[in-house]
Design a protein around this motif. Sequence first.
Motif, PDB file in Angstrom:
ATOM      1  N   LEU A   1       0.682  -0.985  -0.443  1.00  0.00           N
ATOM      2  CA  LEU A   1       0.249  -0.332  -0.109  1.00  0.00           C
ATOM      3  C   LEU A   1       1.017   1.311  -0.094  1.00  0.00           C
ATOM      4  CD1 LEU A   1      -2.695  -1.138   2.182  1.00  0.00           C
ATOM      5  CD2 LEU A   1      -2.867  -0.875   0.221  1.00  0.00           C
ATOM      6  N   VAL A   2       1.750   0.960   0.426  1.00  0.00           N
ATOM      7  CA  VAL A   2       2.456   2.023   0.706  1.00  0.00           C
ATOM      8  C   VAL A   2       3.348   2.901  -0.468  1.00  0.00           C
ATOM      9  CG1 VAL A   2       4.921   3.117   2.178  1.00  0.00           C
ATOM     10  CG2 VAL A   2       3.228   2.545   3.412  1.00  0.00           C
ATOM     11  N   PHE A   3       4.508   1.172  -1.101  1.00  0.00           N
ATOM     12  CA  PHE A   3       4.014   1.770  -2.366  1.00  0.00           C
ATOM     13  C   PHE A   3       3.452   2.456  -3.592  1.00  0.00           C
ATOM     14  CE2 PHE A   3       7.787  -1.634  -1.991  1.00  0.00           C
ATOM     15  CZ  PHE A   3       8.673  -0.858  -1.603  1.00  0.00           C
ATOM     16  N   GLY A   4       2.027   1.851  -3.507  1.00  0.00           N
ATOM     17  CA  GLY A   4       0.829   2.427  -4.032  1.00  0.00           C
ATOM     18  C   GLY A   4       0.418   3.917  -4.531  1.00  0.00           C
ATOM     19  N   LEU A   5       0.808   4.280  -2.523  1.00  0.00           N
ATOM     20  CA  LEU A   5       0.832   5.623  -2.227  1.00  0.00           C
ATOM     21  C   LEU A   5       1.601   6.518  -3.061  1.00  0.00           C
ATOM     22  CD1 LEU A   5      -0.996   7.483  -0.417  1.00  0.00           C
ATOM     23  CD2 LEU A   5       0.989   7.189   0.685  1.00  0.00           C
ATOM     24  N   ALA A   6       3.043   5.761  -2.626  1.00  0.00           N
ATOM     25  CA  ALA A   6       4.246   6.374  -3.155  1.00  0.00           C
ATOM     26  C   ALA A   6       3.751   6.796  -5.119  1.00  0.00           C
ATOM     27  CB  ALA A   6       5.325   5.979  -3.189  1.00  0.00           C
ATOM     28  N   TYR A   7       3.728   5.299  -4.957  1.00  0.00           N
ATOM     29  CA  TYR A   7       3.267   5.576  -7.002  1.00  0.00           C
ATOM     30  C   TYR A   7       1.994   6.504  -8.132  1.00  0.00           C
ATOM     31  CZ  TYR A   7       2.529   4.278 -11.477  1.00  0.00           C
ATOM     32  OH  TYR A   7       1.858   4.037 -13.099  1.00  0.00           O
ATOM     33  N   ALA A   8       1.564   6.737  -6.893  1.00  0.00           N
ATOM     34  CA  ALA A   8      -0.354   8.103  -7.414  1.00  0.00           C
ATOM     35  C   ALA A   8       1.050   9.410  -6.925  1.00  0.00           C
ATOM     36  CB  ALA A   8      -1.069   7.500  -6.616  1.00  0.00           C
ATOM     37  N   TRP A   9       1.805   9.430  -5.719  1.00  0.00           N
ATOM     38  CA  TRP A   9       2.008  10.494  -5.595  1.00  0.00           C
ATOM     39  C   TRP A   9       2.923  11.168  -6.833  1.00  0.00           C
ATOM     40  CZ3 TRP A   9       3.329  11.732   0.474  1.00  0.00           C
ATOM     41  CH2 TRP A   9       3.434  13.414   0.638  1.00  0.00           C
ATOM     42  N   ARG A  10       4.057  10.163  -6.753  1.00  0.00           N
ATOM     43  CA  ARG A  10       4.560  10.481  -7.732  1.00  0.00           C
ATOM     44  C   ARG A  10       4.379  10.619  -9.033  1.00  0.00           C
ATOM     45  NH1 ARG A  10      10.539  10.056  -8.153  1.00  0.00           N
ATOM     46  NH2 ARG A  10      11.239   9.204 -10.431  1.00  0.00           N
ATOM     47  N   LYS A  11       2.634  10.016  -9.650  1.00  0.00           N
ATOM     48  CA  LYS A  11       2.437  10.243 -11.257  1.00  0.00           C
ATOM     49  C   LYS A  11       1.298  11.618 -10.640  1.00  0.00           C
ATOM     50  CE  LYS A  11       2.863   7.360 -13.328  1.00  0.00           C
ATOM     51  NZ  LYS A  11       4.200   7.376 -15.139  1.00  0.00           N
ATOM     52  N   GLY A  12       1.046  12.067  -9.909  1.00  0.00           N
ATOM     53  CA  GLY A  12       0.887  13.235  -9.364  1.00  0.00           C
ATOM     54  C   GLY A  12      -1.159  13.195  -9.431  1.00  0.00           C
TER      55      GLY A  12
END
Length: 116
Positions: free
Chosen positions: A100-111
Amino acid sequence: MYFTLFVTVILTAIVLVAAAYVIAKLLGPRSYNKVKGEPYECGIPTRGSSWLPVSIGYYLFAILFLMFDVETVFLYPWAVVVKQMGAMALFTVGFFLLVLVFGLAYAWRKGALEWK
């Protein structure tokens, strides 16, 4: 025994929903006219089209909220039985949270969390 109980509950739910729908159709008021089909905005007549496009950001934010809301729902049963399960439960939930943290980081990085 559980199967018959399950089937009974499902059939009861289907019958109750169908009965509510039929009763509403039979007893509900039937009055159709052009004015009832128009959008209502606090008594003010609308100008232009009422069908406006909505930003995709709202949908992305809602999906992310649901994802982390479901995560919280899955953590409650785990917290109840963590002492009985031992170290394996700790590693399992750690992996779950890591994904879930990787998913959040991915969403954050994609804007996906930025309002434009």
